[in-house]
Design a protein around this motif. Sequence first.
Motif, PDB file in Angstrom:
ATOM      1  N   LEU B  10       0.856  -1.285  -0.082  1.00 15.74           N
ATOM      2  CA  LEU B  10      -0.292   0.035   0.016  1.00 15.74           C
ATOM      3  C   LEU B  10       0.843   1.251  -0.013  1.00 15.74           C
ATOM      4  O   LEU B  10       1.742   1.220   0.723  1.00 15.74           O
ATOM      5  CB  LEU B  10      -1.082   0.050   1.213  1.00 15.74           C
ATOM      6  CG  LEU B  10      -1.862  -1.235   1.401  1.00 15.74           C
ATOM      7  CD1 LEU B  10      -2.585  -0.948   2.643  1.00 15.74           C
ATOM      8  CD2 LEU B  10      -2.829  -1.050   0.175  1.00 15.74           C
ATOM      9  N   HIS B  11       0.660   2.095  -0.795  1.00 17.49           N
ATOM     10  CA  HIS B  11       1.120   3.387  -1.051  1.00 17.49           C
ATOM     11  C   HIS B  11       0.064   4.656  -1.023  1.00 17.49           C
ATOM     12  O   HIS B  11      -0.892   4.577  -1.483  1.00 17.49           O
ATOM     13  CB  HIS B  11       2.017   3.546  -2.127  1.00 17.49           C
ATOM     14  CG  HIS B  11       3.168   2.793  -2.138  1.00 17.49           C
ATOM     15  ND1 HIS B  11       4.427   3.280  -2.250  1.00 17.49           N
ATOM     16  CD2 HIS B  11       3.293   1.470  -2.618  1.00 17.49           C
ATOM     17  CE1 HIS B  11       5.377   2.436  -2.173  1.00 17.49           C
ATOM     18  NE2 HIS B  11       4.794   1.265  -2.633  1.00 17.49           N
ATOM     19  N   LEU B  12       0.572   5.538  -0.125  1.00 15.97           N
ATOM     20  CA  LEU B  12      -0.545   6.767  -0.039  1.00 15.97           C
ATOM     21  C   LEU B  12       0.313   7.821   0.452  1.00 15.97           C
ATOM     22  O   LEU B  12       1.221   7.793   1.359  1.00 15.97           O
ATOM     23  CB  LEU B  12      -1.995   6.594   0.996  1.00 15.97           C
ATOM     24  CG  LEU B  12      -2.617   7.564   0.788  1.00 15.97           C
ATOM     25  CD1 LEU B  12      -3.415   7.692  -0.296  1.00 15.97           C
ATOM     26  CD2 LEU B  12      -3.776   7.230   2.141  1.00 15.97           C
ATOM     27  N   ALA B  13       0.107   8.948  -0.285  1.00 19.86           N
ATOM     28  CA  ALA B  13       0.931  10.399   0.066  1.00 19.86           C
ATOM     29  C   ALA B  13       0.088  11.483   0.015  1.00 19.86           C
ATOM     30  O   ALA B  13      -1.097  11.358  -0.769  1.00 19.86           O
ATOM     31  CB  ALA B  13       1.759  10.485  -0.892  1.00 19.86           C
ATOM     32  N   PHE B  14       0.118  12.435   1.088  1.00 23.38           N
ATOM     33  CA  PHE B  14      -0.799  13.491   1.116  1.00 23.38           C
ATOM     34  C   PHE B  14       0.141  14.731   0.761  1.00 23.38           C
ATOM     35  O   PHE B  14       0.959  15.297   1.621  1.00 23.38           O
ATOM     36  CB  PHE B  14      -1.334  13.667   2.522  1.00 23.38           C
ATOM     37  CG  PHE B  14      -2.354  12.906   3.003  1.00 23.38           C
ATOM     38  CD1 PHE B  14      -3.600  12.629   2.452  1.00 23.38           C
ATOM     39  CD2 PHE B  14      -1.973  11.791   4.014  1.00 23.38           C
ATOM     40  CE1 PHE B  14      -4.479  11.536   2.729  1.00 23.38           C
ATOM     41  CE2 PHE B  14      -2.824  10.826   4.390  1.00 23.38           C
ATOM     42  CZ  PHE B  14      -4.110  10.675   3.898  1.00 23.38           C
ATOM     43  N   LYS B  15       0.019  15.460  -0.414  1.00 23.32           N
ATOM     44  CA  LYS B  15       0.654  16.466  -0.852  1.00 23.32           C
ATOM     45  C   LYS B  15       2.165  16.099  -0.575  1.00 23.32           C
ATOM     46  O   LYS B  15       2.848  17.002  -0.040  1.00 23.32           O
ATOM     47  CB  LYS B  15       0.264  17.669  -0.148  1.00 23.32           C
ATOM     48  CG  LYS B  15      -1.312  18.033  -0.560  1.00 23.32           C
ATOM     49  CD  LYS B  15      -1.782  19.439   0.259  1.00 23.32           C
ATOM     50  CE  LYS B  15      -3.005  19.767  -0.301  1.00 23.32           C
ATOM     51  NZ  LYS B  15      -3.690  20.589   0.672  1.00 23.32           N
ATOM     52  N   VAL B  49      -7.472   3.474   5.032  1.00 27.00           N
ATOM     53  CA  VAL B  49      -7.481   2.720   3.746  1.00 27.00           C
ATOM     54  C   VAL B  49      -8.046   1.495   3.655  1.00 27.00           C
ATOM     55  O   VAL B  49      -8.926   1.161   2.784  1.00 27.00           O
ATOM     56  CB  VAL B  49      -6.007   2.484   3.252  1.00 27.00           C
ATOM     57  CG1 VAL B  49      -5.646   1.515   2.237  1.00 27.00           C
ATOM     58  CG2 VAL B  49      -5.254   4.001   3.079  1.00 27.00           C
ATOM     59  N   LEU B  50      -7.957   0.739   4.857  1.00 24.63           N
ATOM     60  CA  LEU B  50      -8.723  -0.638   4.796  1.00 24.63           C
ATOM     61  C   LEU B  50     -10.206  -0.298   4.823  1.00 24.63           C
ATOM     62  O   LEU B  50     -10.810  -1.205   4.252  1.00 24.63           O
ATOM     63  CB  LEU B  50      -8.170  -1.359   6.158  1.00 24.63           C
ATOM     64  CG  LEU B  50      -6.765  -1.723   6.298  1.00 24.63           C
ATOM     65  CD1 LEU B  50      -6.549  -2.414   7.595  1.00 24.63           C
ATOM     66  CD2 LEU B  50      -6.306  -2.454   5.151  1.00 24.63           C
ATOM     67  N   SER B  51     -10.722   0.747   5.620  1.00 22.90           N
ATOM     68  CA  SER B  51     -12.204   0.854   5.708  1.00 22.90           C
ATOM     69  C   SER B  51     -12.680   1.639   4.622  1.00 22.90           C
ATOM     70  O   SER B  51     -13.968   1.473   4.413  1.00 22.90           O
ATOM     71  CB  SER B  51     -12.491   1.328   6.957  1.00 22.90           C
ATOM     72  OG  SER B  51     -12.035   2.547   7.324  1.00 22.90           O
ATOM     73  N   GLY B  52     -11.815   1.930   3.654  1.00 23.57           N
ATOM     74  CA  GLY B  52     -12.486   2.714   2.518  1.00 23.57           C
ATOM     75  C   GLY B  52     -12.636   4.102   2.461  1.00 23.57           C
ATOM     76  O   GLY B  52     -13.206   4.803   1.682  1.00 23.57           O
ATOM     77  N   LYS B  71     -14.289  -0.113  -3.639  1.00 23.74           N
ATOM     78  CA  LYS B  71     -15.681  -0.302  -2.827  1.00 23.74           C
ATOM     79  C   LYS B  71     -15.600   0.841  -1.656  1.00 23.74           C
ATOM     80  O   LYS B  71     -14.777   1.060  -1.120  1.00 23.74           O
ATOM     81  CB  LYS B  71     -15.536  -1.707  -2.069  1.00 23.74           C
ATOM     82  CG  LYS B  71     -15.776  -2.664  -3.125  1.00 23.74           C
ATOM     83  CD  LYS B  71     -16.485  -4.175  -2.479  1.00 23.74           C
ATOM     84  CE  LYS B  71     -16.892  -4.946  -3.280  1.00 23.74           C
ATOM     85  NZ  LYS B  71     -16.225  -5.634  -4.324  1.00 23.74           N
ATOM     86  N   SER B  72     -17.059   1.378  -1.507  1.00 25.05           N
ATOM     87  CA  SER B  72     -17.245   2.321  -0.732  1.00 25.05           C
ATOM     88  C   SER B  72     -17.279   1.864   0.760  1.00 25.05           C
ATOM     89  O   SER B  72     -17.434   0.643   0.887  1.00 25.05           O
ATOM     90  CB  SER B  72     -18.533   2.905  -1.129  1.00 25.05           C
ATOM     91  OG  SER B  72     -19.549   2.189  -0.614  1.00 25.05           O
ATOM     92  N   PRO B  73     -17.107   2.850   1.613  1.00 26.28           N
ATOM     93  CA  PRO B  73     -17.260   2.301   3.024  1.00 26.28           C
ATOM     94  C   PRO B  73     -18.307   1.450   3.434  1.00 26.28           C
ATOM     95  O   PRO B  73     -18.309   0.389   4.067  1.00 26.28           O
ATOM     96  CB  PRO B  73     -17.165   3.436   3.960  1.00 26.28           C
ATOM     97  CG  PRO B  73     -16.306   4.529   2.750  1.00 26.28           C
ATOM     98  CD  PRO B  73     -17.028   4.292   1.693  1.00 26.28           C
ATOM     99  N   GLN B  74     -19.591   1.937   2.896  1.00 24.27           N
ATOM    100  CA  GLN B  74     -20.709   1.210   3.555  1.00 24.27           C
ATOM    101  C   GLN B  74     -20.976  -0.227   2.689  1.00 24.27           C
ATOM    102  O   GLN B  74     -21.426  -1.169   3.239  1.00 24.27           O
ATOM    103  CB  GLN B  74     -22.072   1.801   3.082  1.00 24.27           C
ATOM    104  CG  GLN B  74     -22.244   2.250   1.766  1.00 24.27           C
ATOM    105  CD  GLN B  74     -21.794   3.768   1.596  1.00 24.27           C
ATOM    106  OE1 GLN B  74     -20.809   4.477   2.191  1.00 24.27           O
ATOM    107  NE2 GLN B  74     -22.628   4.598   0.398  1.00 24.27           N
TER     108      GLN B  74
END
Lengths: 354, 249
Positions: B10-15, B49-52, B71-74
Amino acid sequence: MFALSKRLTDAFSLRFARAVRETYREDEAYASTPLGRLALYAFLLLLLLLPLLLGPYPMYVATLVAIGALSALGLHLLVGGAGQISLGHAAFMGVGAYAASHLTGPLAPLGILLGAGSPPFWGFSSASPPSASRGCTWPSPPWPSSSWRTMSSRPGRRSRGNPGPDPSSPEVLGLVLDTPEKLWYLVLLFALPLFFYGKRLLMTRAGRAFRAVRDNDLSARVAGVDLTRTKLLAFALSAFYAGVAGGLLAGLYKAVTPEYFPLSVSIQYLAMVIVGGAGTVLGAVLGAFFVLLIPEVLNSFVGALGPEYAAQLAAWRNVVFGGLILLFLVLEPLGLVGLWGRVRDYFRTWPLPY
Amino acid sequence: MGAILEAKDLHLAFKGVKALTGVSFQVQPGEFFAVIGPNGAGKTTLLNVLSGVYEPERGEVFFLGQSLRGKSPQERARMGLGRTFQGLEIFRGMSVLENVKLGAELALPTYPLALPRAEREWRLRAWAEEVLDYLHLSPFRHAPAGMLPYGLQKRVEVARALAGRPKLLLLDEPMAGLSLEEKQDLARFLLDAREEWGVTLLWVEHDLRAVLELSDRVLVLSYGEVLYYGPPEGVRQDPKVAEAYLGQA
């Protein structure tokens, strides 16, 4: 004197003592105590017999209050239930009234129902496209826009030779509902089922979803609530209630023009919601009573003072509404329902403070 | 049976700030899996990230063998992925019972229209009461959730999530701000829920002692990178973890 006050307080205390409920079913039912049931039946009976007790003008006011309460309940579902704000409530009533006015005569109840179906569609067509994170937003008040002007029925303006629909007196089973008393029963026919439906709705799945969206939309999503669906449902329901109320108003006013549904009426309904206590069925009734009876009380006040004050009445009414909304927001955000709850809790635990 | 949850790279960056860089791990069914790390390590981001709530820039999450991409959180909630939050994210204006009932809706399948609405409601109530009883919340069922003391509100949130009978429950610092006694109670509830209802637990927690005592396996994050991934016994011995927590080797 002391003995009398003590006896009264004791009686209240007994009346409000928390009933012991032994099963979950009893706990979920409304009016589960014998006294509560009695009060409910007595109230329904009073509603049915009201025309026998009141004169024509009080009856007119009572009908107005009943329709107002129904419409306010629609706004309660939206504002108090789902936590969304709408200034378009009067417009939806207007659309409902206009649509209902096309089907009068013996089919009037059907006309009101069909008419009530149109505001939600109108709302949907102008709602902003749904976004994943926030759901959607309802159209802002449509007054300045030309669409409202063209949609509204203005007799004589629609086309030459066609003065627009004339909502003549509705007629049910050959009975012409031309007097306020008879119209009252038409109002009850719609209002009572819709009130019980609203009450039940708030207590079950959809109502919980509404309030979840109101309280915490992030948590609601993670708990499996679809934001867009829930908000659209709340908007549609509220518009439907407004539509029914509008259709009934058309029967009461005997005419449908935009002047009956200006922005100030929307504000008036917001005042009902806030004064009554957002999100409860009882709040809708109390709020409608309070807000719609203020002009009547003011009327008699001003009438006593002299005719030269009567001209300023409309202005004073708005001042009173504004003051009321401010007072309730600051002092009692739960509205009249909250006040009532506090009185009840006081007697429930009396003589102990808690 | 394979892993109930699998995160792959998993990769995620904020600005430009890297919140997650190449995080991979697996959670086995029935496991008590802990994610720890210093402040700003990306733990909550990982849960989001895991819960969407966030979508990863790269990498993928598999839940019960299915990819969760898009997939959306719901939708994830309906698949059996429960979640609690770090701050209190309960429905403050609703009663405790309504909070739990809302969560319990997930436990009852939506589709059988054959089930009358009223009957549905009674089943919801019965199940919600069971959860309330289990978490010792029954006396407060009609109290507005927002009026309860902090420790109980935390428990209401766990009850709300557990009522949905999740297969995997993500807990974000469930013990933060609780007294020792409340922590012990909560640990008991969680272990019992795992035992009785077969809930797999993944929790983010700062209380190292509790984590090391309770968890089966631990993932240590720092600045979005995995420092350690394995049994709790090895955490204290790992030099990289010590460095991240203490600032030097």
